[in-house]
Design a protein around this motif. Structure first.
Motif, mmCIF file in Angstrom:
data_model
loop_
_atom_site.group_PDB
_atom_site.id
_atom_site.type_symbol
_atom_site.label_atom_id
_atom_site.label_comp_id
_atom_site.label_asym_id
_atom_site.label_seq_id
_atom_site.Cartn_x
_atom_site.Cartn_y
_atom_site.Cartn_z
ATOM 1 N N ASN A 169 -4.420 14.971 -11.910
ATOM 2 C CA ASN A 169 -4.589 15.965 -10.661
ATOM 3 C C ASN A 169 -5.757 16.282 -10.892
ATOM 4 O O ASN A 169 -6.395 16.281 -11.805
ATOM 5 N N GLY A 170 -5.841 16.912 -9.689
ATOM 6 C CA GLY A 170 -7.173 16.896 -9.305
ATOM 7 C C GLY A 170 -8.211 18.417 -9.832
ATOM 8 O O GLY A 170 -9.288 17.960 -9.866
ATOM 9 N N ALA A 171 -7.072 18.977 -10.045
ATOM 10 C CA ALA A 171 -7.499 20.154 -11.543
ATOM 11 C C ALA A 171 -8.066 19.922 -12.877
ATOM 12 O O ALA A 171 -8.965 19.874 -13.070
ATOM 13 N N VAL A 172 -7.248 18.590 -13.592
ATOM 14 C CA VAL A 172 -7.828 17.887 -14.797
ATOM 15 C C VAL A 172 -9.350 17.711 -14.364
ATOM 16 O O VAL A 172 -10.120 17.913 -14.946
ATOM 17 N N ALA A 173 -9.478 16.513 -13.547
ATOM 18 C CA ALA A 173 -10.404 15.843 -12.856
ATOM 19 C C ALA A 173 -12.170 16.602 -12.606
ATOM 20 O O ALA A 173 -13.117 16.143 -13.255
ATOM 21 N N LEU A 174 -11.590 17.945 -12.052
ATOM 22 C CA LEU A 174 -13.040 18.583 -11.592
ATOM 23 C C LEU A 174 -13.538 19.344 -12.893
ATOM 24 O O LEU A 174 -14.348 18.839 -13.190
ATOM 25 N N GLN A 175 -12.410 19.937 -14.214
ATOM 26 C CA GLN A 175 -12.982 20.034 -15.503
ATOM 27 C C GLN A 175 -13.823 18.701 -16.378
ATOM 28 O O GLN A 175 -14.289 18.836 -16.661
ATOM 29 N N MET A 176 -12.540 17.799 -16.030
ATOM 30 C CA MET A 176 -13.925 16.412 -17.121
ATOM 31 C C MET A 176 -14.284 15.840 -16.028
ATOM 32 O O MET A 176 -15.692 15.618 -16.387
ATOM 33 N N TYR A 177 -15.012 16.046 -15.057
ATOM 34 C CA TYR A 177 -15.762 15.585 -14.354
ATOM 35 C C TYR A 177 -17.122 16.502 -14.246
ATOM 36 O O TYR A 177 -18.434 16.580 -14.544
ATOM 37 N N LYS A 178 -16.971 17.982 -15.196
ATOM 38 C CA LYS A 178 -17.951 18.386 -14.949
ATOM 39 C C LYS A 178 -18.793 18.727 -16.679
ATOM 40 O O LYS A 178 -19.454 18.533 -16.640
ATOM 41 N N GLU A 179 -17.518 18.279 -17.753
ATOM 42 C CA GLU A 179 -17.222 17.496 -18.588
ATOM 43 C C GLU A 179 -18.450 16.570 -19.123
ATOM 44 O O GLU A 179 -19.671 16.549 -19.545
ATOM 45 N N LEU A 180 -17.737 15.502 -18.437
ATOM 46 C CA LEU A 180 -17.695 13.948 -18.733
ATOM 47 C C LEU A 180 -19.809 13.212 -17.650
ATOM 48 O O LEU A 180 -19.726 13.007 -17.940
ATOM 49 N N LYS A 181 -19.527 14.202 -16.483
ATOM 50 C CA LYS A 181 -20.695 14.234 -15.781
ATOM 51 C C LYS A 181 -21.143 12.052 -15.194
ATOM 52 O O LYS A 181 -21.450 11.904 -15.995
ATOM 53 N N PRO A 182 -19.751 11.408 -14.901
ATOM 54 C CA PRO A 182 -19.443 10.266 -14.648
ATOM 55 C C PRO A 182 -20.098 9.525 -13.349
ATOM 56 O O PRO A 182 -20.367 10.839 -12.223
#
Length: 122
Positions: free
Chosen positions: A35-48
């Protein structure tokens, strides 16, 4: 170096389908979110380099997800994925900052075309 992609979809089989297409064509899938909430966290960490984002998801939908990620990174490359008949949501997603969209059921060529186009612009 291969381009790094985060796949966001609440359906595991959809994530797997997109992942298979991308990895087979030289992209690195660095994360998957449901979901978008998990995606936001992962985006910050992974910087895809790129995010594929489903529209309809529990907790935080794709449009909220696009807005949240773009608030953190205004240059984020996000491609929306939607089922047929969600044209109004697609327009909303583009206005929120998505760079392209692909319609389910996915065609491999359409996914690759969208990913390449967005990344070459990015």
């Amino acid at each position: 170096m291969s381009k790094r992609v985060l796949i966001v979809d609440d359906a595991a089989f959809m994530r797997m389908m997109i992942k298979n297409i991308l990895t087979k064509n030289g992209y690195e899938v660095v994360g998957e979110a449901e979901n978008g909430a998990v995606a936001l966290q992962m985006y910050k960490e992974l910087k895809p380099d790129l995010v594929t984002m489903d529209i309809t998801m529990p907790e935080m939908d794709g449009i909220q997800g696009v807005k949240a990620i773009r608030a953190v990174d205004p240059n984020a490359n996000i491609i929306m994925c939607s089922a047929m008949g969600q044209q109004s949501m697609v327009m909303e997603a583009i206005q929120a900052g998505a760079k392209d969209f692909i319609v389910k059921p996915f065609q491999q060529d359409r996914i690759l075309q969208a990913v390449e186009r967005v990344l070459s612009r990015g």
